[in-house]
Structures are given as structure tokens and as C-alpha cells.
Design a protein around this motif. Sequence first.
Motif, short mmCIF file in Angstrom:
data_model
loop_
_atom_site.label_atom_id
_atom_site.label_comp_id
_atom_site.label_asym_id
_atom_site.label_seq_id
_atom_site.Cartn_x
_atom_site.Cartn_y
_atom_site.Cartn_z
N ARG A 81 77.87 -30.13 25.96
CA ARG A 81 79.28 -30.22 26.35
C ARG A 81 80.06 -29.08 25.71
O ARG A 81 79.96 -28.85 24.52
CB ARG A 81 79.85 -31.58 25.91
N PHE A 82 80.81 -28.36 26.52
CA PHE A 82 81.70 -27.31 26.02
C PHE A 82 83.10 -27.90 25.82
O PHE A 82 83.54 -28.74 26.61
CB PHE A 82 81.77 -26.14 26.99
N VAL A 83 83.78 -27.46 24.77
CA VAL A 83 85.13 -27.92 24.50
C VAL A 83 86.05 -26.72 24.35
O VAL A 83 85.61 -25.57 24.25
CB VAL A 83 85.18 -28.79 23.22
N ALA A 84 87.36 -27.01 24.33
CA ALA A 84 88.36 -25.95 24.41
C ALA A 84 88.85 -25.44 23.07
O ALA A 84 89.61 -24.46 23.01
CB ALA A 84 89.55 -26.43 25.24
N SER A 85 88.46 -26.06 21.96
CA SER A 85 88.96 -25.61 20.66
C SER A 85 87.92 -25.84 19.58
O SER A 85 87.06 -26.72 19.69
CB SER A 85 90.25 -26.34 20.29
N LEU A 86 88.05 -25.07 18.54
CA LEU A 86 87.16 -25.20 17.38
C LEU A 86 87.33 -26.57 16.74
O LEU A 86 86.35 -27.21 16.33
CB LEU A 86 87.45 -24.07 16.41
#
Length: 318
Positions: A67-72
Motif C-alpha cells: 500500500r502506498f500512502v501520501a505522507s511520511l
Amino acid sequence: MSQQLTVIGTGVIGNGWIARALAQGWDVVAFDPAPEAETRTRAFVDNAWSSLDKLGLADGASPQRLRFVASLEEAVEGADLIQENVPERLELKREILAALDAAAAPGTIIGSSTSGFKPTDLQQDCTKAPGRVIVAHPFNPVYLLPLVELVGGEATETAQIEAAQALYQELAMRPLVVRREIEGHIADRLMEALWREALHLVNDGVATTEEIDAAVVYGCGLRWSLMGTFLTFHLAGGEQGMRHMLEQFGPALKLPWTKLEAPELTDELIDKVVEGCEHQAAGRPVAELDRRRDDFLVELLDLVQKYWPEAEGLEGRI
């Protein structure tokens, strides 16, 4: 309950970590602000999966667990292990590692894939739990090669290294705990020495890139893949082993054969190296060469495991 690897930076090394963790049945959360990062990562995993399948997949292993996410900050939520893989620039790594240290739970190990920097330098801007920021340096392709060099810094405690060892072992890796931090760690320092000599041989017109690679592939490389450097030389001493080898060949170490400093990377040398490598590649795309290399490594790893089972008993170091 499944474990989660958080990967920050999805270049070749970051994607290698992703593929390995997925094959071991882990959940993977990735963050990379680069456009098309997710598309490139999923293509990378697809290309590597057949080799991983040949090695053997863990129960529940699936590319769908990525899963890719939008923030660190979102990426570190629920992480059991965090792996940083941003470009090899010290200030950038310090900035990212400080942000990870601030955002992650204090007991979560943060490994940096750096090939050269010392962990004490990487820990400098971390204020929450700097000791858990360590070097965890793998080797390409990360999803197949099992070695990971673990190096603690001045703030690192023994318990943190032991926790890291256990986590990387669960990723089916062989952690090598480096006794003392040094630039380049262990394996890269050895590889760089060979690389410098190889560049000199090309630069001086002694050999082409193809001839040098053949010397390694059909000579020392075959022995090194089983015995490494020291045991190979131990056998060179015959029945008396290393002591006789050093007595007989030791004086040669004083001969001016080696050129320890790298040659200047002139345009002429760069052209020679590039043209030689392109000739060796023979027009084959990198993805095809990757698959060829991976097929070879899968079979080679089986042989190493067959002929070096005593490595299983070296839990303290590797």
C-alpha cells in the motif's frame, strides 16, 4: 498477526526491500513523492515475483499486501520496522531520518540502507530515540541476496541491535553485525577495492570490461561464492593452510601491484567503461538482464545453502 515494513524511498533498493517483505508474508506500506513511484514499484515486484516464487513464498505472501500512502507520517503508523532508502546525500538522509524518528513509535527500529555513511552521523538530528536509527545495508537485488550489514551508532544500545537482528531474520535475511562503525561498512569496502583496480586495468588498456568480468566469473568469483576471501587463501597454503600461504605469498603484498587510489574519471575512461558494458549487454534491456541474474542467483543460493550449512550456527554474527 502479520508484520508491517514501512519503506521510505522506492528506488532499486527500496523496491528490493518491498519485494522481499511481500514474499515473506509481511504487509508493506511505502512512501515516495516521486511521480509514477507506485507504478514503477508494482512493475518491479511483478518482475521479481517469479524468482521469489522459485525460492519459496511464505504463507500469505502477496503483492496485494503493498500500500502506498501520501505522507511520511502516515507511512510509519503501525510499522514494525522502517527502512529508509533516499538518495545517498548525508543532509537529506539526516532530514528524513529525523522526521521518521519524530513520527514513529520510540521502540520501532529505523534502518538506513546507506552504503557509506556511519550511523552516528545519521543520528545527529534525531531527538526522540536516536539509538534506534541504525545502518541496515543490504545488497542488490535485496529480494534475493540475504546479507544485511547492521551497524549501531554512539547512541545505539545492544538491545536495539538485537531487536534489529531478530526483525531482519524474520525477513529471511542474514544480519551481519559490524563490530565498529566505519565508512563503507565491510562488504562495500571490499567491493570498492576490486572496483578501483578494475578501473585502472581498463584505463591503462590492460583489459576490457568484458575480460575483467570473465576473470571474476570464471576464476575468483566461483570460489568466493562458497568460501569468501580468507578461507580461499587458507586452501592456497596446502596442508599447512593460511600460515604457509602467508609465508610463501605474503612478501608479494609489498610489491607495487595494487593502485589503491581510484583513477581520475576522465571522459575517455567513462567512454571505455560505458562502451564495454553496452557491448556486454548486447542490446538486452535491464529487465531481461535482471531476470537472468535472478535465475542464476536462485540456483546459486541453493548451492551455497547445500555446501555451507554451518552458516546456520553463526547466529551471533551472521
